[in-house]
Write an enzyme that holds these catalytic residues in place. Structure first.
Site, PDB file in Angstrom:
ATOM      1  N   LEU A   1       0.803  -1.222   0.000  1.00  0.00           N
ATOM      2  CA  LEU A   1       0.000   0.000   0.000  1.00  0.00           C
ATOM      3  C   LEU A   1       0.839   1.277   0.000  1.00  0.00           C
ATOM      4  O   LEU A   1       0.298   2.372   0.169  1.00  0.00           O
ATOM      5  CB  LEU A   1      -0.974  -0.007   1.182  1.00  0.00           C
ATOM      6  CG  LEU A   1      -1.954  -1.182   1.184  1.00  0.00           C
ATOM      7  CD1 LEU A   1      -2.837  -1.138   2.422  1.00  0.00           C
ATOM      8  CD2 LEU A   1      -2.797  -1.204  -0.082  1.00  0.00           C
ATOM      9  N   SER A   2       2.145   1.140  -0.198  1.00  0.00           N
ATOM     10  CA  SER A   2       2.965   2.354  -0.260  1.00  0.00           C
ATOM     11  C   SER A   2       2.834   2.981  -1.646  1.00  0.00           C
ATOM     12  O   SER A   2       2.597   2.300  -2.638  1.00  0.00           O
ATOM     13  CB  SER A   2       4.422   2.053   0.085  1.00  0.00           C
ATOM     14  OG  SER A   2       4.992   1.194  -0.864  1.00  0.00           O
TER      15      SER A   2
ATOM     16  N   MET B   1       8.892   4.787   4.839  1.00  0.00           N
ATOM     17  CA  MET B   1       8.990   3.386   4.430  1.00  0.00           C
ATOM     18  C   MET B   1      10.151   3.171   3.470  1.00  0.00           C
ATOM     19  O   MET B   1      10.800   2.121   3.493  1.00  0.00           O
ATOM     20  CB  MET B   1       7.675   2.897   3.816  1.00  0.00           C
ATOM     21  CG  MET B   1       6.520   2.855   4.812  1.00  0.00           C
ATOM     22  SD  MET B   1       6.920   2.055   6.390  1.00  0.00           S
ATOM     23  CE  MET B   1       7.424   0.433   5.874  1.00  0.00           C
ATOM     24  N   GLU B   2      10.440   4.166   2.641  1.00  0.00           N
ATOM     25  CA  GLU B   2      11.581   4.066   1.742  1.00  0.00           C
ATOM     26  C   GLU B   2      12.884   4.023   2.535  1.00  0.00           C
ATOM     27  O   GLU B   2      13.777   3.226   2.223  1.00  0.00           O
ATOM     28  CB  GLU B   2      11.566   5.240   0.755  1.00  0.00           C
ATOM     29  CG  GLU B   2      10.485   5.150  -0.300  1.00  0.00           C
ATOM     30  CD  GLU B   2       9.063   5.409   0.193  1.00  0.00           C
ATOM     31  OE1 GLU B   2       8.127   5.109  -0.553  1.00  0.00           O
ATOM     32  OE2 GLU B   2       8.874   5.909   1.327  1.00  0.00           O
TER      33      GLU B   2
ATOM     34  N   ASP C   1      24.153 -11.309   3.705  1.00  0.00           N
ATOM     35  CA  ASP C   1      24.316 -12.200   2.563  1.00  0.00           C
ATOM     36  C   ASP C   1      25.777 -12.323   2.141  1.00  0.00           C
ATOM     37  O   ASP C   1      26.255 -13.421   1.851  1.00  0.00           O
ATOM     38  CB  ASP C   1      23.475 -11.704   1.386  1.00  0.00           C
ATOM     39  CG  ASP C   1      23.633 -12.584   0.170  1.00  0.00           C
ATOM     40  OD1 ASP C   1      23.436 -13.814   0.285  1.00  0.00           O
ATOM     41  OD2 ASP C   1      23.972 -12.055  -0.910  1.00  0.00           O
TER      42      ASP C   1
END
EC number: 4.6.1.17
Length: 160
Positions: free
Chosen positions: A74-75, A112-113, A127
């Site tokens: 929903l962003s 959110m970014e 990783d």
């Protein structure tokens, strides 16, 4: 509490921001990566077999911030003007503090970014190093600062 990502029937919706005026938005988020002091020294000295861990993680964080609407349903897709990923290495604690700063002239915030950028940079460090140390931890993902829009400035207090 008002959850604006749901309509009156309880269905998930993207918030309508079309009525808002664009303002300069800034958000800073962080994540902490924990590891052995030996691994941190190898990263600092550029001695990892997979190459420049922090450089690759920086690119991953930048790419992730730009791809946030593809990852978080929903962003809003935003025209991001700037993404920066930087680090604080603490040899004593065996930690890398990842910080992601995002700026945009937009109708909605860029928290959110920034959170996505910090998270993916941390995951990329994991990783690239997991072959050397399986006990690496990622945590303390949080918003440190935001400004822009009608809610004004938020600054996380130390220890919060």
């Amino acid at each position: 509490m008002n959850f604006n990502h749901f309509d009156e029937s309880g269905n998930a919706v993207m918030v309508d921001v079309s009525h808002k005026q664009p303002t300069l938005r800034t958000a800073v988020a962080a994540a902490r990566v924990g590891m052995s002091p030996e691994l941190l020294a190898a990263i600092r000295e550029g001695g990892m077999a997979k190459g420049d861990v922090l450089g690759v993680a920086r690119l991953a964080g930048i790419m992730a911030a730009k791809k946030t609407p593809d990852l978080i349903p929903l962003s809003h897709p935003l025209a991001i003007h700037s993404v920066a990923v930087d680090y604080e290495l603490d040899s004593g604690a065996g930690t890398i503090q990842v910080r992601c700063t995002v700026r945009a002239l937009e109708r909605t915030g860029v928290e959110m970014e920034a959170m996505t950028g910090a998270s993916l940079a941390a995951l990329t460090i994991y990783d690239m190093c997991k072959g050397s140390d399986k006990s690496i931890t990622i945590g303390d993902i949080r918003l440190l600062y935001k400004e822009g829009g009608k809610s004004g400035v938020y600054r996380r207090e130390e220890g919060q």
